[in-house]
Design an enzyme around this catalytic site. Structure first.
Site, PDB file in Angstrom:
ATOM      1  N   HIS A  58      -6.017 -14.641 -43.471  1.00 12.71           N
ATOM      2  CA  HIS A  58      -5.344 -15.945 -43.623  1.00 12.71           C
ATOM      3  C   HIS A  58      -6.379 -17.061 -43.743  1.00 12.71           C
ATOM      4  O   HIS A  58      -6.332 -17.875 -44.679  1.00 12.71           O
ATOM      5  CB  HIS A  58      -4.432 -16.171 -42.413  1.00 12.71           C
ATOM      6  CG  HIS A  58      -3.764 -17.509 -42.378  1.00 12.71           C
ATOM      7  ND1 HIS A  58      -2.400 -17.659 -42.514  1.00 12.71           N
ATOM      8  CD2 HIS A  58      -4.262 -18.771 -42.201  1.00 12.71           C
ATOM      9  CE1 HIS A  58      -2.089 -18.933 -42.425  1.00 12.71           C
ATOM     10  NE2 HIS A  58      -3.207 -19.632 -42.236  1.00 12.71           N
ATOM     11  N   GLU A  59      -7.323 -17.084 -42.809  1.00 13.88           N
ATOM     12  CA  GLU A  59      -8.332 -18.141 -42.824  1.00 13.88           C
ATOM     13  C   GLU A  59      -9.310 -17.964 -43.982  1.00 13.88           C
ATOM     14  O   GLU A  59      -9.771 -18.945 -44.578  1.00 13.88           O
ATOM     15  CB  GLU A  59      -9.080 -18.186 -41.489  1.00 13.88           C
ATOM     16  CG  GLU A  59      -8.200 -18.417 -40.267  1.00 13.88           C
ATOM     17  CD  GLU A  59      -7.357 -19.681 -40.357  1.00 13.88           C
ATOM     18  OE1 GLU A  59      -7.746 -20.618 -41.096  1.00 13.88           O
ATOM     19  OE2 GLU A  59      -6.303 -19.738 -39.711  1.00 13.88           O
ATOM     20  N   HIS A  62      -7.864 -19.528 -47.090  1.00 11.28           N
ATOM     21  CA  HIS A  62      -8.092 -20.974 -47.125  1.00 11.28           C
ATOM     22  C   HIS A  62      -9.505 -21.279 -47.611  1.00 11.28           C
ATOM     23  O   HIS A  62      -9.717 -22.117 -48.502  1.00 11.28           O
ATOM     24  CB  HIS A  62      -7.932 -21.569 -45.720  1.00 11.28           C
ATOM     25  CG  HIS A  62      -6.520 -21.715 -45.259  1.00 11.28           C
ATOM     26  ND1 HIS A  62      -5.531 -22.309 -45.997  1.00 11.28           N
ATOM     27  CD2 HIS A  62      -5.929 -21.351 -44.073  1.00 11.28           C
ATOM     28  CE1 HIS A  62      -4.399 -22.303 -45.315  1.00 11.28           C
ATOM     29  NE2 HIS A  62      -4.612 -21.730 -44.146  1.00 11.28           N
TER      30      HIS A  62
END
Length: 265
Positions: A58-59, A62
């Site tokens: 997820h990170e 980003h």
């Protein structure tokens, strides 16, 4: 090229992440084969490790999207290594999300990457950077539920099926929570570039408290019911039944497993 100053070491996958992947693989194998004397322990370790993997991805999503958007600082910050310890404080990134899973079966958005937004040009790029993380959770949920919506459950062991269903539930809850247009969450980051400067200034002070507000609202029975109805609707669309997710949660909490799940076919 915006990636010209990224050193090879900035992209190298962290041994910490590789270790977490190894734990996921070994405990997934133990869950599938029934090797563990206590299936619930294997499910607990498998789901926890896989959940941490999803937090890292997820990170990373980003950061990777920000890199292509113009923020080359993400490399020096270690965000491209998939090391969970790089994504803000370990307590917020790992410990709290796992605790929320144990307590309520909710995928808490954990961790954060700090993007230098001044390097990013264009509102669409800003929105895409914010959307990249929860879209990763959506993709993870689709992968976890693939045996269900492909009707390919024949030969899939019961415990492994339950674990996949519960892991999918965590991904769906994380995606829904993250996409809420609440200051401090990714959903707000998607719409923020399109708001007027005055509105952004008024909402900015609430960003540190957005997630706390959401979880406080989830304690309200009517709000909680609406939230989990939405989660159930998404999981049903992906072919995953409520019984599978329930037993996945019960097996995950191996110290308090429901006997119904232990004799389920």
């Amino acid at each position: 090229m915006t990636t010209a100053t990224i050193r090879p070491g900035d992209r190298r996958v962290s041994p910490v992440f590789v270790g977490i992947l190894a734990v996921t693989a070994v405990t997934g194998w133990a869950t599938w084969t029934g090797f563990a004397e206590q299936p619930g322990v294997a499910v607990f370790l498998f789901v926890t490790a896989a959940w941490i993997v999803s937090l890292c991805l997820h990170e990373y999503a980003h950061a990777r999207t920000a890199l292509h958007g113009g923020d080359i600082s993400v490399g020096a910050k270690g965000y491209l290594t998939l090391n969970p310890m790089r994504y803000t404080h370990a307590l917020l990134s790992i410990v709290l999300p796992v605790l929320f899973v144990i307590m309520g079966g909710i995928g808490l958005p954990g961790g954060a990457v700090f993007i230098e937004r001044g390097r990013i040009r264009g509102r669409w790029r800003h929105s895409l950077i914010s959307a990249a993380g929860p879209l990763t959770n959506v993709l993870f949920a689709v992968v976890c539920t693939a045996p269900f919506w492909l009707d390919a459950l024949d030969g899939v062991p019961r415990e492994f099926r339950f674990a996949l269903a519960f892991l999918a539930l965590l991904q769906v809850t994380a995606a829904i929570l993250n996409f809420l247009p609440v200051p401090g969450l990714d959903g707000y980051g998607v719409v923020e570039p399109w708001l007027s400067y005055g509105v952004r200034r008024q909402l900015e002070p609430f960003a540190p408290f957005g997630l706390l507000l959401v979880f406080a609202l989830l304690w309200v029975p009517s709000v909680n019911a609406v939230f989990f109805d939405a989660v159930d609707a998404v999981l049903r669309a992906l072919g995953t039944g409520g019984f599978d997710t329930y037993c996945g949660f019960e097996l995950f909490r191996f110290w308090d497993t429901d006997e119904i799940c232990s004799v389920a076919p």
